[in-house]
Scaffold this motif. Structure first.
Motif, PDB file in Angstrom:
ATOM      1  N   ARG A   1     -14.290  -1.422  -7.932  1.00 42.47           N
ATOM      2  CA  ARG A   1     -14.031  -2.690  -7.247  1.00 42.47           C
ATOM      3  C   ARG A   1     -12.525  -2.940  -7.121  1.00 42.47           C
ATOM      4  O   ARG A   1     -12.031  -3.393  -6.076  1.00 42.47           O
ATOM      5  CB  ARG A   1     -14.693  -3.831  -8.012  1.00 42.47           C
ATOM      6  N   ARG A   2     -11.790  -2.625  -8.207  1.00 46.90           N
ATOM      7  CA  ARG A   2     -10.348  -2.817  -8.173  1.00 46.90           C
ATOM      8  C   ARG A   2      -9.707  -1.933  -7.108  1.00 46.90           C
ATOM      9  O   ARG A   2      -8.834  -2.393  -6.353  1.00 46.90           O
ATOM     10  CB  ARG A   2      -9.762  -2.498  -9.552  1.00 46.90           C
TER      11      ARG A   2
ATOM     12  N   ALA B   1      -8.391  -2.635   0.486  1.00 42.63           N
ATOM     13  CA  ALA B   1      -8.573  -3.637   1.538  1.00 42.63           C
ATOM     14  C   ALA B   1      -7.315  -4.492   1.705  1.00 42.63           C
ATOM     15  O   ALA B   1      -6.870  -4.744   2.834  1.00 42.63           O
ATOM     16  CB  ALA B   1      -9.781  -4.509   1.223  1.00 42.63           C
ATOM     17  N   ASP B   2      -6.743  -4.935   0.576  1.00 36.87           N
ATOM     18  CA  ASP B   2      -5.536  -5.773   0.660  1.00 36.87           C
ATOM     19  C   ASP B   2      -4.359  -4.987   1.247  1.00 36.87           C
ATOM     20  O   ASP B   2      -3.615  -5.511   2.086  1.00 36.87           O
ATOM     21  CB  ASP B   2      -5.162  -6.305  -0.723  1.00 36.87           C
ATOM     22  N   ALA B   3      -4.200  -3.733   0.798  1.00 39.11           N
ATOM     23  CA  ALA B   3      -3.098  -2.925   1.317  1.00 39.11           C
ATOM     24  C   ALA B   3      -3.278  -2.642   2.803  1.00 39.11           C
ATOM     25  O   ALA B   3      -2.314  -2.670   3.582  1.00 39.11           O
ATOM     26  CB  ALA B   3      -3.008  -1.612   0.525  1.00 39.11           C
TER      27      ALA B   3
ATOM     28  N   VAL C   1      -2.246  -5.647   4.709  1.00 42.17           N
ATOM     29  CA  VAL C   1      -0.784  -5.772   4.759  1.00 42.17           C
ATOM     30  C   VAL C   1      -0.193  -4.809   5.784  1.00 42.17           C
ATOM     31  O   VAL C   1       0.703  -5.168   6.564  1.00 42.17           O
ATOM     32  CB  VAL C   1      -0.185  -5.519   3.362  1.00 42.17           C
ATOM     33  N   LEU C   2      -0.699  -3.574   5.814  1.00 47.28           N
ATOM     34  CA  LEU C   2      -0.151  -2.582   6.747  1.00 47.28           C
ATOM     35  C   LEU C   2      -0.467  -2.928   8.196  1.00 47.28           C
ATOM     36  O   LEU C   2       0.342  -2.669   9.095  1.00 47.28           O
ATOM     37  CB  LEU C   2      -0.713  -1.196   6.411  1.00 47.28           C
ATOM     38  N   ASN C   3      -1.634  -3.518   8.441  1.00 43.10           N
ATOM     39  CA  ASN C   3      -2.051  -3.779   9.815  1.00 43.10           C
ATOM     40  C   ASN C   3      -1.565  -5.111  10.354  1.00 43.10           C
ATOM     41  O   ASN C   3      -1.785  -5.412  11.529  1.00 43.10           O
ATOM     42  CB  ASN C   3      -3.581  -3.720   9.915  1.00 43.10           C
TER      43      ASN C   3
ATOM     44  N   PRO D   1       6.133   1.666  -0.183  1.00 39.01           N
ATOM     45  CA  PRO D   1       6.553   1.724  -1.598  1.00 39.01           C
ATOM     46  C   PRO D   1       6.274   0.432  -2.359  1.00 39.01           C
ATOM     47  O   PRO D   1       5.906   0.476  -3.542  1.00 39.01           O
ATOM     48  CB  PRO D   1       8.061   2.000  -1.497  1.00 39.01           C
ATOM     49  N   ASP D   2       6.431  -0.717  -1.699  1.00 35.43           N
ATOM     50  CA  ASP D   2       6.165  -1.981  -2.388  1.00 35.43           C
ATOM     51  C   ASP D   2       4.698  -2.097  -2.798  1.00 35.43           C
ATOM     52  O   ASP D   2       4.381  -2.691  -3.830  1.00 35.43           O
ATOM     53  CB  ASP D   2       6.542  -3.160  -1.488  1.00 35.43           C
ATOM     54  N   LEU D   3       3.811  -1.518  -2.010  1.00 36.15           N
ATOM     55  CA  LEU D   3       2.384  -1.580  -2.329  1.00 36.15           C
ATOM     56  C   LEU D   3       2.017  -0.648  -3.484  1.00 36.15           C
ATOM     57  O   LEU D   3       1.149  -0.979  -4.309  1.00 36.15           O
ATOM     58  CB  LEU D   3       1.552  -1.215  -1.095  1.00 36.15           C
ATOM     59  N   LEU D   4       2.642   0.517  -3.573  1.00 38.56           N
ATOM     60  CA  LEU D   4       2.203   1.557  -4.506  1.00 38.56           C
ATOM     61  C   LEU D   4       2.963   1.553  -5.824  1.00 38.56           C
ATOM     62  O   LEU D   4       2.419   1.979  -6.848  1.00 38.56           O
ATOM     63  CB  LEU D   4       2.351   2.927  -3.838  1.00 38.56           C
TER      64      LEU D   4
END
Length: 586
Positions: free
Chosen positions: A200-201, A207-209, A212-214, A227-230
């Protein structure tokens, strides 16, 4: 009554013991209790004989403080020996049955009186002594029979207890097995719950990332967000290599061998000093450039060709295999988002170039000043179908037009250019603004049945002090009079251009004097999502009425900027903005 015996020898002791047993039997004492009591008495007399001397045994029945009766025996040395401190008296008692207690149904004293002689067993009468001993043997036999019964009962219960113990052991074994199974089930449940929570995590992060990208249509912004996401949750270091954005194509930067191999093969690569064992990922030797950390190199794939490679190093010693699957999927989505953003930017540049080319210079007309502004939307394609135009007709009149084609992007810009060209062609003939809009309506309906537009056309004639205008589904023009009053020209307009409806759009005429100013605009200037269009028109009217006649005569361009600034205080715009000011010199 009491009986006493002098004990000097074993024979005396045996006779006294037999007499005590007979007395206990006469008073109804059970055989087992009687044998136990007589045995204790015999054992004590043996001890006395071993000490030596003469002893006296006294037997009698007496009552207790609680009213119960008991058989009482005392074994003591002679009185003179006791006085001299030789020997210690010993006594024992046994409770009488209820019928033989004092005050019971029997009469122990009378029985003792009548048979007292029979209780006295002479030690020199062998026959009497033998009968007494035989009687004691009967008690012993009875005790032995009872003992045999008890032994049989004990054996039965021992076997029963053994069977019970076996059952208890089997039950304990089953409970232990059930406990182990339960613990294993709990452990499996915890493991499944943890795996479900981790899944789930990961899905939530993915989904959240992806969202953000789209949300951005700028590929550079998407690259900066990765990089901010990962980092630091899923990666310690992130590097994005886009093939067509090398700093210096002639001197490319050194890249890890696994990154280059991922770019050539289009397959993810894992470079480390240990095998990764990751699904869909090829193992490679550790990188020479970064030998101290593993590298995961994933190509940024699109439907056409790879765009680049995403290179990551793990936050710990290595990645979880399921995390790697999620990273591969995120990289795939990032590649699609970058590709979509680039295609959008390409189409936007084409559309904006086309639209800028169509927004030609305004003509110069004696006695009439023109000023126009166009601002693209800050969201989405940034290029829509808003346009303005002004041109002279053969009769010397000036046509000013402003319009809006539904939609955004390259298609809207192309349709806007076709409407603009068609209008200029129709305006060569002598046609009023209403007839021009009617012809545009038919043209658009035949050309693009599913595309619509709105427009306002105004005509100024140098020899007349009139303004002729017509509107088709467009926000109404705003007219500022020379005295500063402002009117909204809201006479009944026509419907939108291109809708499946036969219509003849009517002309409207207004008397205008020198110093008057007409404002034509698109809905992006006055419409706000939270309040509609009317408050925006009121703000436009107030802004236009705040100028003095001299300001509009000498600085119409500056006036256009001063009108736009308060109306567009928000930095974010969802729609294009067009404004065309037509001012009759005072």
């Amino acid at each position: 009554m009491t009986n006493a015996w002098q004990i000097d020898s074993v024979t005396d002791a045996a006779a006294a013991r037999a007499a005590a047993a007979r007395l206990a039997a006469r008073h109804g004492i059970p055989a087992v209790e009687r044998a136990r009591w007589a045995a204790a008495l015999g054992a004590r007399m043996r001890q006395c004989l071993a000490e030596g001397g003469t002893w006296w045994l006294t037997l009698g029945v007496r009552g207790t403080d609680s009213g119960e009766g008991e058989l009482h025996a005392v074994l003591a040395p002679p009185p003179d020996a006791s006085a001299a401190g030789e020997g210690t008296p010993w006594e024992t008692t046994i409770p009488l049955p209820l019928a033989d207690r004092p005050g019971g149904t029997g009469d122990s004293d009378s029985d003792s009186d009548s048979d007292s002689d029979s209780d006295m067993v002479p030690g020199d009468d062998p026959a009497a002594l033998s009968r007494a001993l035989m009687s004691a043997d009967a008690d012993t036999a009875l005790v032995l029979d009872l003992l045999a019964e008890q032994e049989a009962l004990v054996a039965f219960h021992r076997e029963e207890l053994h069977q019970t113990n076996q059952g208890v052991l089997a039950l304990h074994a089953e409970l232990d097995a059930a406990g182990r199974a339960q613990r294993e089930a709990f452990a499996a449940e915890r493991l499944a719950r943890n795996e479900a929570e981790n899944a789930r995590r990961r899905l939530t992060f993915l989904a959240d990332a992806s969202a953000v990208l789209n949300t951005s249509l700028n590929h550079g912004e998407i690259v900066r967000r990765l990089p901010d996401l990962l980092v630091p949750r899923y990666a310690a270091h992130v590097n994005v290599w886009l093939f067509d954005e090398e700093d210096d194509p002639h001197r490319p930067l050194p890249r890890p061998a696994a990154t280059v191999r991922a770019a050539r093969t289009g397959r993810p690569q894992y470079a480390a000093d240990h095998p990764g064992g990751l699904r869909g990922v090829d193992d490679q030797p550790p990188s020479v450039l970064h030998p101290d950390r593993p590298l995961l190199c994933v190509p940024l794939l699109t439907h056409r060709a790879p765009l680049g490679v995403l290179t990551l190093s793990p936050p710990d010693e290595r990645w979880d295999p399921d995390d790697t699957v999620m990273l591969l999927e995120l990289t795939r989505r990032a590649g699609i988002a970058i590709d979509n953003a680039r295609r959008f930017e390409h189409n936007r540049d084409i559309a904006e170039t086309l639209q800028r080319a169509l927004l030609t210079e305004l003509p110069t007309t004696p006695g009439l000043s023109l000023a126009a502004r166009y601002l693209p939307a800050t969201h989405g394609m940034n290029v829509g179908g808003d346009w303005y135009d002004a041109f002279h007709r053969p009769d010397g009149s000036l046509i000013a037009v402003i319009g809006d084609v539904t939609g955004h992007g390259l298609h809207a810009a192309v349709m806007m250019s076709q409407l603009r060209t068609a209008l200029r062609a129709y305006a060569v003939d002598d046609g009023s603004p209403g007839r021009l809009l009617t012809r545009l309506h038919k043209f658009l309906h035949q050309l693009q049945p599913n595309l619509y537009a709105t427009a306002v056309i105004a005509r100024f004639h140098p020899d007349e002090s009139t303004l002729t205008w017509a509107a088709a589904g467009h926000p109404p023009p705003v007219l500022r009079l020379p005295d500063g009053r402002v009117r909204t020209l809201d006479a009944k307009p026509g419907a939108m251009l291109g809708i499946p409806l036969e219509q003849e759009i009517a002309d409207h005429t207004e008397q205008v004097a020198p110093g008057s100013t007409l404002a034509l605009y698109t809905d992006g200037l006055v419409e706000r999502r939270a309040e509609g269009i009317d408050p925006g028109i009121e703000r436009l009217s107030a802004s236009l009425g705040s100028f003095g006649p001299a300001e509009l005569d000498t600085g119409l361009e500056d006036a256009a900027d001063r009108i736009l600034n308060p109306l567009l205080s928000d930095s974010e715009r969802d729609d294009d903005v067009c404004l065309l000011l037509c001012h009759l010199q005072g």
